[in-house]
Enzyme design. Structure first.
Site, PDB file in Angstrom:
ATOM      1  CB  SER A 195       4.980  -1.778  12.122  1.00 14.30           C
ATOM      2  OG  SER A 195       4.527  -0.473  12.406  1.00 14.30           O
TER       3      SER A 195
ATOM      4  CD  GLU B  77      -3.005   5.552   6.645  1.00 13.35           C
ATOM      5  OE1 GLU B  77      -2.914   5.660   5.412  1.00 13.35           O
ATOM      6  OE2 GLU B  77      -2.118   5.042   7.349  1.00 13.35           O
TER       7      GLU B  77
ATOM      8  CD  GLU C 291      -3.629  -2.629   7.332  1.00 18.45           C
ATOM      9  OE1 GLU C 291      -2.462  -2.776   6.965  1.00 18.45           O
ATOM     10  OE2 GLU C 291      -4.316  -1.659   7.020  1.00 18.45           O
TER      11      GLU C 291
ATOM     12  CG  ASN D  89      -1.745   1.194   1.410  1.00 13.26           C
ATOM     13  OD1 ASN D  89      -1.867   1.992   0.480  1.00 13.26           O
ATOM     14  ND2 ASN D  89      -2.339   1.359   2.584  1.00 13.26           N
TER      15      ASN D  89
ATOM     16  CE  LYS E 199      -0.205   3.248   4.706  1.00 12.73           C
ATOM     17  NZ  LYS E 199      -0.103   3.348   6.139  1.00 12.73           N
TER      18      LYS E 199
HETATM   19  P1  PGA Z   1       2.701   0.285   7.559  1.00  9.30           P
HETATM   20  O1  PGA Z   1       1.252   0.503   6.904  1.00  9.30           O
HETATM   21  O2  PGA Z   1       3.264  -0.998   6.980  1.00  9.30           O
HETATM   22  O3  PGA Z   1       3.497   1.496   7.140  1.00  9.30           O
HETATM   23  O4  PGA Z   1       2.507   0.162   9.036  1.00  9.30           O
HETATM   24  C1  PGA Z   1       0.371  -0.574   6.732  1.00  9.30           C
HETATM   25  C2  PGA Z   1      -0.950  -0.089   6.188  1.00  9.30           C
HETATM   26  O5  PGA Z   1      -1.411   1.000   6.572  1.00  9.30           O
HETATM   27  O6  PGA Z   1      -1.574  -0.762   5.355  1.00  9.30           O
END
Ligand code: PGA
Length: 243
Positions: A205, A94, A167, A8, A10
């Site tokens: 993470s 998010e 998540e 992802n 983002k």
């Molecule tokens: P991250 O994000 O691996 O940076 O924690 C995961 C996500 O939001 O899908």
């Protein structure tokens, strides 16, 4: 089933960077035994999809409740399909927090994505205070309602085009992943609600060093990764770790 590595991005990598990333991936060999999908920002999706190798799928990070019409700023699932997406994320935390999207609309978003021929990754996860007050199961059950209500789609059936990503919100982008047993517990709750064979990813993470520990518990079918998937070497390391 091959483990899934879902990246992802983002709001990172514009069209030019996504194109370069796709071209660079195309000169790398196809990994054995891993299903890989990258979710670029919608504006970069066509460039990425055009230049990526065929062993990687492209996805859209969110879809609107309709495929066309007066919905300023939304992505149409059908247009995303036309732009090269075969997957869609729905319900990422998010988006839940920033836009206050409600449960019904998540069901609708999944339905339009499925109708457009996309495979859906539906995200769920508790916030830190909910975990601390022992509400994790209740929160997940509630968040999974839109998946349970999908008509004509049985997430637990073989070849289902709906996957769930567990998540925990406190683990996303924090550098503090859930423990593998916490991730397995979240996956278990998803299975109790949706059926034993639903595919569940863990996200929060994840990096190339800890990825294997999540798959190792046997409950988690893949990972959804943000930060650690943003560089070519990072993504390839994740894929190698999952293989
Ligand atoms: P991250 O994000 O691996 O940076 O924690 C995961 C996500 O939001 O899908």
């Amino acid at each position: 089933m091959r483990p899934v590595v879902a990246a992802n991005w983002k709001m990172n990598h514009g069209p030019a960077a996504a194109r370069e990333f796709g071209e660079a991936l195309a000169v790398r060999g196809a990994p054995d035994g891993v299903e890989v999908v990258v979710f670029p920002p919608a504006l970069s999706l066509p460039e990425f999809a055009r230049h990526k190798p065929t062993w990687i799928a492209a996805g859209v990070q969110s879809v609107g409740v309709e495929v066309a019409g007066a919905h300023t700023g939304e992505n149409s699932a059908a247009m995303a399909r036309e732009a090269g997406a075969t997957w869609a994320l729905v319900g990422h935390s998010e988006r839940r927090t920033a836009l206050f999207h409600g449960g019904y609309s998540f069901q609708r978003r999944m339905e339009v994505a499925l109708d457009a021929g996309l495979t859906v990754v539906y995200c769920c996860g508790e916030r830190e205070h909910q975990r601390e007050s022992g509400e994790t199961e209740e929160v997940l059950r509630k968040q999974l309602e839109p998946v349970r209500k999908l008509s004509g789609e049985e997430p637990s059936s073989p070849g289902s085009r709906v996957l769930v990503a567990y998540e925990p919100v406190w683990a996303i982008g924090s550098g503090h992943p859930a423990t593998p047993s916490d991730a397995a517990m979240g996956a278990n709750i998803c299975r109790r609600v949706l059926g034993d064979d639903v595919r569940v990813l863990y996200g929060g993470s994840v990096n190339a060093d800890n990825l294997r520990s999540f798959l190792g518990e046997g409950e988690v079918d893949g990972v959804l990764v943000g930060g650690a998937s943003l560089t070519l070497d990072g993504l390839m390391a994740l894929i190698r770790a999952a293989a």
